[in-house]
Design a protein around this motif. Structure first.
Motif, PDB file in Angstrom:
ATOM      1  N   SER A  76       0.816  -1.213   0.000  1.00 46.64           N
ATOM      2  CA  SER A  76       0.000   0.000   0.000  1.00 46.64           C
ATOM      3  C   SER A  76       0.850   1.264   0.000  1.00 46.64           C
ATOM      4  O   SER A  76       1.729   1.441   0.836  1.00 46.64           O
ATOM      5  CB  SER A  76      -0.930   0.021   1.212  1.00 46.64           C
ATOM      6  N   ALA A  95      -6.687   2.965   4.467  1.00 52.79           N
ATOM      7  CA  ALA A  95      -6.447   1.526   4.568  1.00 52.79           C
ATOM      8  C   ALA A  95      -7.296   0.802   3.522  1.00 52.79           C
ATOM      9  O   ALA A  95      -8.387   1.251   3.172  1.00 52.79           O
ATOM     10  CB  ALA A  95      -6.790   1.033   5.964  1.00 52.79           C
ATOM     11  N   SER A 114      -8.559  -3.223   1.984  1.00 50.43           N
ATOM     12  CA  SER A 114      -8.645  -4.678   2.137  1.00 50.43           C
ATOM     13  C   SER A 114      -8.760  -5.303   0.755  1.00 50.43           C
ATOM     14  O   SER A 114      -9.434  -4.765  -0.124  1.00 50.43           O
ATOM     15  CB  SER A 114      -9.869  -5.086   2.962  1.00 50.43           C
ATOM     16  N   GLU A 159      -6.782  -5.188   7.142  1.00 55.81           N
ATOM     17  CA  GLU A 159      -6.577  -3.850   6.572  1.00 55.81           C
ATOM     18  C   GLU A 159      -5.098  -3.645   6.267  1.00 55.81           C
ATOM     19  O   GLU A 159      -4.238  -3.962   7.075  1.00 55.81           O
ATOM     20  CB  GLU A 159      -7.050  -2.778   7.548  1.00 55.81           C
ATOM     21  N   HIS A 173      -2.483  -0.819   5.614  1.00 56.51           N
ATOM     22  CA  HIS A 173      -2.260   0.612   5.760  1.00 56.51           C
ATOM     23  C   HIS A 173      -1.047   1.031   4.940  1.00 56.51           C
ATOM     24  O   HIS A 173      -0.255   0.186   4.504  1.00 56.51           O
ATOM     25  CB  HIS A 173      -2.045   0.956   7.240  1.00 56.51           C
ATOM     26  N   GLU A 189       2.395  -0.871   4.499  1.00 49.91           N
ATOM     27  CA  GLU A 189       2.217  -2.281   4.854  1.00 49.91           C
ATOM     28  C   GLU A 189       1.957  -3.111   3.607  1.00 49.91           C
ATOM     29  O   GLU A 189       1.681  -2.573   2.533  1.00 49.91           O
ATOM     30  CB  GLU A 189       1.047  -2.449   5.832  1.00 49.91           C
TER      31      GLU A 189
END
Length: 142
Positions: free
Chosen positions: A32, A37, A39, A69, A71, A74
């Motif tokens: 990401s 966030a 999914s 999630e 972020h 991540e």
């Protein structure tokens, strides 16, 4: 020994690439770089096409297979899949938080997994090419 991976970047403007092609044995990782966030969501039936023994950071919820999630900064990864085409969605968990104006709440992506090449296919191809052009004879001195 680690499996080879292909990376999909989650951006404010979408997925890059939105369609990723995997060789047999490869897996996909989503990273990401977006504000809100996100999914990753698959239809539940995808679980039957997975080649792994357990899910990491993915869980079944109703009729969907969802990632935790993801972020900014991540990543999440997915098991190896059987050959085929798989549609998924990247869903902004809270699109009003950190997303630029007009950013899509749901983004569609595709994973295409190629089948493994047949064992010995390279040898057969090489033999067929040799047979078609004939053997190479050594040059004779003149």
């Amino acid at each position: 020994l680690q499996q080879p991976i292909k990376r999909v970047r989650i951006l404010n403007g979408g997925l890059s690439p939105s369609r990723v092609t995997l060789e047999a044995g490869e897996r996909v990782v989503w990273e990401s770089f977006a504000g809100p966030a996100t999914s990753i969501v698959f239809e539940r039936e995808i679980a039957a096409s997975m080649i792994c023994h357990g899910l990491v950071n993915f869980y079944l919820e109703e009729d969907e297979l969802r990632s935790a999630e993801i972020h900014t900064g991540e990543s999440a990864s997915f098991c190896e899949l059987k050959p085929g085409q798989y549609r998924y969605k990247a869903i902004r968990v809270n699109p009003d938080h950190g997303a630029p104006a007009g950013a899509a709440r749901r983004i569609e992506g595709w994973i295409v997994v190629k089948p493994k090449p047949e064992q010995g296919a390279e040898k057969r191809d090489g033999f067929n090419r040799w047979k078609a052009r004939g053997p190479r004879l050594p040059k004779t001195a003149t």
